[in-house]
Design an enzyme around this catalytic site. Structure first.
Site, mmCIF file in Angstrom:
data_model
loop_
_atom_site.group_PDB
_atom_site.id
_atom_site.type_symbol
_atom_site.label_atom_id
_atom_site.label_comp_id
_atom_site.label_asym_id
_atom_site.label_seq_id
_atom_site.Cartn_x
_atom_site.Cartn_y
_atom_site.Cartn_z
ATOM 1 N N ASP A 9 12.952 1.471 1.339
ATOM 2 C CA ASP A 9 11.614 1.410 0.778
ATOM 3 C C ASP A 9 11.709 2.028 -0.627
ATOM 4 O O ASP A 9 12.651 2.771 -0.904
ATOM 5 C CB ASP A 9 10.691 2.219 1.697
ATOM 6 N N ASP A 11 8.645 3.364 -2.967
ATOM 7 C CA ASP A 11 7.714 4.471 -3.203
ATOM 8 C C ASP A 11 7.918 5.591 -2.191
ATOM 9 O O ASP A 11 7.802 5.371 -0.986
ATOM 10 C CB ASP A 11 6.267 3.977 -3.071
#
Ligand SMILES: [Zn+2]
Length: 215
Positions: A9, A11
């Site tokens: 991922d 963020d």
């Protein structure tokens, strides 16, 4: 297990913040982003509503925002270690390709999946192309980028068995890929849902800890 493919991922996992917040902060839109995120709308509809807020900003505004967010501690070192072992590495993010692509370039990664902001004549139009994927595999997530769908897609593309993949994320939007991967890690979990989705949890903001699960 040294993974053949690792999906990160972006963020809060590769970078120490969230692009949408950094961008919204710069243009006084934070309140409206928070409003949309607490609206209870399905994830993919929130993505559309948030993208519409950014109409009229430029590609450079997004690039400046992403460059203002530092990488998580030991990000480059962890990526280098995985690469040494021939691991394919990429970003699966519900942020924007213009941001995720720049992080992927900086880290010289192998793949990126994210939402595509429509940019015409250097201006963001407010429209967004969403890869989805959950509608094809019956995933519960219903977000703009089904992370499980894209994990499976890239594992297939690179010829890596799903049991030999690693996925890492920090929020409930990562649950479907974290549960599907051979090794699924919650990194600095931001909500109770992701912390409950796996027993492999990293609570130090240090990406080298990932190697402890991949040795
Ligand atoms: Zn999904």
């Amino acid at each position: 297990m040294m993974p053949g493919l690792a999906a990160f991922d972006m963020d809060g996992t590769l970078i120490q913040g969230r692009l949408v917040f950094a961008l919204a902060d710069r243009f006084g839109l934070s309140g409206r982003v928070t409003e949309i995120q607490s609206s209870g709308m399905p994830g993919h509809e929130q993505t559309k509503a948030i993208a519409a807020l950014f109409e009229g900003l430029t590609k450079k505004d997004v690039q400046d925002a992403i460059e203002s967010i530092p990488l998580v501690k030991n990000c480059e070192q962890a990526i280098a270690k995985l690469k040494e072992n021939g691991c394919k590495i990429g970003i699966i993010s519900d942020s924007y390709t213009v941001a995720a692509g720049s992080v992927a370039d900086r880290l010289q990664l192998d793949f990126v999946a994210a939402n595509e902001l429509e940019i015409i004549g250097n201006k963001i139009t407010g429209k967004v192309g969403m890869p989805l994927g959950w509608e094809q595999i019956g995933c519960f997530c219903k977000i703009s980028v089904c992370k499980r769908y894209h994990l499976e897609k890239f594992a297939h593309k690179f010829g890596v068995p799903i049991e030999n993949t690693l996925a890492i994320g920090d929020t409930k939007s990562d649950i479907c890929m974290v549960q599907r991967a051979g090794v699924g890690i919650a990194f600095m979990p931001k909500d109770a849902e992701i912390a409950k989705a796996t027993n492999k949890i990293i609570r130090d903001s240090d990406l080298l800890k990932v190697l402890e699960f991949a040795a």
